[in-house]
Design a protein around this motif. Structure first.
Motif, PDB file in Angstrom:
ATOM      1  N   MET A  31       0.851  -1.186   0.000  1.00 21.56           N
ATOM      2  CA  MET A  31       0.000   0.000   0.000  1.00 21.56           C
ATOM      3  C   MET A  31       0.891   1.241   0.000  1.00 21.56           C
ATOM      4  SD  MET A  31      -2.567   1.450   2.984  1.00 21.56           S
ATOM      5  CE  MET A  31      -3.794   0.204   2.798  1.00 21.56           C
ATOM      6  N   ILE A  32       0.453   2.241  -0.752  1.00 24.06           N
ATOM      7  CA  ILE A  32       1.108   3.541  -0.733  1.00 24.06           C
ATOM      8  C   ILE A  32       0.184   4.504   0.010  1.00 24.06           C
ATOM      9  CG2 ILE A  32       1.958   5.483  -2.109  1.00 24.06           C
ATOM     10  CD1 ILE A  32       3.728   3.027  -2.353  1.00 24.06           C
ATOM     11  N   LEU A  33       0.760   5.240   0.957  1.00 20.17           N
ATOM     12  CA  LEU A  33       0.024   6.225   1.743  1.00 20.17           C
ATOM     13  C   LEU A  33       0.615   7.597   1.477  1.00 20.17           C
ATOM     14  CD1 LEU A  33      -2.025   6.947   4.001  1.00 20.17           C
ATOM     15  CD2 LEU A  33      -0.198   6.438   5.655  1.00 20.17           C
ATOM     16  N   TYR A  34      -0.220   8.489   0.976  1.00 21.70           N
ATOM     17  CA  TYR A  34       0.182   9.879   0.771  1.00 21.70           C
ATOM     18  C   TYR A  34      -0.383  10.680   1.935  1.00 21.70           C
ATOM     19  CZ  TYR A  34       1.144   8.370  -3.997  1.00 21.70           C
ATOM     20  OH  TYR A  34       1.636   7.707  -5.094  1.00 21.70           O
ATOM     21  N   LEU A  35       0.465  11.477   2.567  1.00 20.56           N
ATOM     22  CA  LEU A  35       0.043  12.339   3.666  1.00 20.56           C
ATOM     23  C   LEU A  35       0.102  13.782   3.193  1.00 20.56           C
ATOM     24  CD1 LEU A  35       2.137  10.661   6.499  1.00 20.56           C
ATOM     25  CD2 LEU A  35      -0.309  10.343   6.062  1.00 20.56           C
ATOM     26  N   VAL A  36      -0.996  14.507   3.367  1.00 21.98           N
ATOM     27  CA  VAL A  36      -1.090  15.899   2.917  1.00 21.98           C
ATOM     28  C   VAL A  36      -1.590  16.765   4.069  1.00 21.98           C
ATOM     29  CG1 VAL A  36      -2.255  17.479   1.313  1.00 21.98           C
ATOM     30  CG2 VAL A  36      -1.641  15.182   0.553  1.00 21.98           C
ATOM     31  N   VAL A  66       3.399  17.308   0.957  1.00 24.76           N
ATOM     32  CA  VAL A  66       2.960  15.953   0.639  1.00 24.76           C
ATOM     33  C   VAL A  66       4.100  14.971   0.901  1.00 24.76           C
ATOM     34  CG1 VAL A  66       1.994  14.422  -1.131  1.00 24.76           C
ATOM     35  CG2 VAL A  66       1.539  16.888  -1.243  1.00 24.76           C
ATOM     36  N   ALA A  67       3.780  13.872   1.587  1.00 20.98           N
ATOM     37  CA  ALA A  67       4.736  12.786   1.797  1.00 20.98           C
ATOM     38  C   ALA A  67       4.168  11.529   1.151  1.00 20.98           C
ATOM     39  CB  ALA A  67       4.961  12.550   3.286  1.00 20.98           C
ATOM     40  N   CYS A  68       5.041  10.746   0.562  1.00 14.32           N
ATOM     41  CA  CYS A  68       4.661   9.460  -0.024  1.00 14.32           C
ATOM     42  C   CYS A  68       5.383   8.365   0.761  1.00 14.32           C
ATOM     43  CB  CYS A  68       5.063   9.414  -1.495  1.00 14.32           C
ATOM     44  SG  CYS A  68       4.788   7.802  -2.268  1.00 14.32           S
ATOM     45  N   VAL A  69       4.598   7.473   1.350  1.00 17.84           N
ATOM     46  CA  VAL A  69       5.154   6.427   2.205  1.00 17.84           C
ATOM     47  C   VAL A  69       4.673   5.058   1.726  1.00 17.84           C
ATOM     48  CG1 VAL A  69       5.340   5.584   4.581  1.00 17.84           C
ATOM     49  CG2 VAL A  69       5.004   8.035   4.162  1.00 17.84           C
ATOM     50  N   PHE A 106       9.179  13.341  -0.103  1.00 17.66           N
ATOM     51  CA  PHE A 106       8.500  14.380   0.666  1.00 17.66           C
ATOM     52  C   PHE A 106       8.733  15.690  -0.066  1.00 17.66           C
ATOM     53  CE2 PHE A 106       8.228  17.791   3.713  1.00 17.66           C
ATOM     54  CZ  PHE A 106       7.155  17.435   4.516  1.00 17.66           C
ATOM     55  N   VAL A 107       7.663  16.419  -0.364  1.00 21.54           N
ATOM     56  CA  VAL A 107       7.814  17.714  -1.029  1.00 21.54           C
ATOM     57  C   VAL A 107       7.026  18.773  -0.278  1.00 21.54           C
ATOM     58  CG1 VAL A 107       8.342  16.883  -3.355  1.00 21.54           C
ATOM     59  CG2 VAL A 107       5.971  17.163  -2.677  1.00 21.54           C
ATOM     60  N   ASN A 108       7.660  19.947  -0.168  1.00 23.38           N
ATOM     61  CA  ASN A 108       6.956  21.077   0.432  1.00 23.38           C
ATOM     62  C   ASN A 108       6.254  21.852  -0.680  1.00 23.38           C
ATOM     63  OD1 ASN A 108       8.757  22.979  -0.747  1.00 23.38           O
ATOM     64  ND2 ASN A 108      10.182  22.743   0.942  1.00 23.38           N
ATOM     65  N   PRO A 109       5.400  22.802  -0.336  1.00 26.20           N
ATOM     66  CA  PRO A 109       4.618  23.504  -1.368  1.00 26.20           C
ATOM     67  C   PRO A 109       5.472  24.197  -2.433  1.00 26.20           C
ATOM     68  CG  PRO A 109       3.857  24.100   0.820  1.00 26.20           C
ATOM     69  CD  PRO A 109       5.053  23.233   0.992  1.00 26.20           C
TER      70      PRO A 109
END
Length: 161
Positions: A1-6, A132-135, A150-153
């Motif tokens: 599973m891929i979890l994106y955190l925003v 946004v982080a992609c885990v 992980f990317v900032n705005p």
């Protein structure tokens, strides 16, 4: 599973008599989220399901992302994404979802603390608004995630400029 955190976008300040739960996105917050979602689309991010804190600003952020990325599933509002919630409770909920790519919209300091706990760092990662982080989820437990990016705005918005 891929979890994106925003982390949610910029929201209006709290007004007298207003609950923190009711704060809405500002016009700038809406525009920035639209651009961020377009950048995710340009990156080829595919989302099966969006989960969100039930706070208005998080739900509004989730709705914009849902629209831009054409996510057909209804947004699932989770109390487990409210700051102060138990990390294992959040993982328990998402472990039972029928989705391979989940995007979760939440708040600071919860997201930074959760991500650090999940990928086994000693200090929280700071989530600016619209970061946004992609885990990759390897296990639904502490130290069970592998941070892919992980990317900032500022970084993500350069993709659509």
């Amino acid at each position: 599973m891929i979890l994106y955190l925003v982390r949610h976008a910029d929201a209006e300040p709290k007004k007298p008599g207003m609950s923190d739960f009711e704060r809405e996105l500002t016009l700038n917050g809406r525009e920035t989220t639209q651009k961020m979602a377009k950048a995710l689309k340009k990156m080829g991010v595919k989302i099966d399901l969006i989960v969100s804190s039930p706070l208005v600003r998080a739900v509004q952020t989730a709705e914009i992302i849902q629209d831009v990325l054409n996510v057909g599933a209804e947004i699932l509002k989770l109390n487990e994404l409210i700051p102060g919630s138990d990390f294992m409770a959040f993982l328990s909920v998402i472990s039972n979802l029928e989705a391979e790519n989940i995007l979760a919209v939440g708040h600071e300091p919860y997201l930074g603390e959760f991500l650090s706990w999940f990928i086994c760092l000693s200090k929280p990662i700071e989530f600016e608004k619209n970061s946004v982080a992609c885990v990759e989820v390897e296990r639904f437990s502490q130290c069970g995630g592998d941070l892919k990016w992980f990317v900032n705005p500022e970084q993500i918005l350069k993709l659509v400029e």
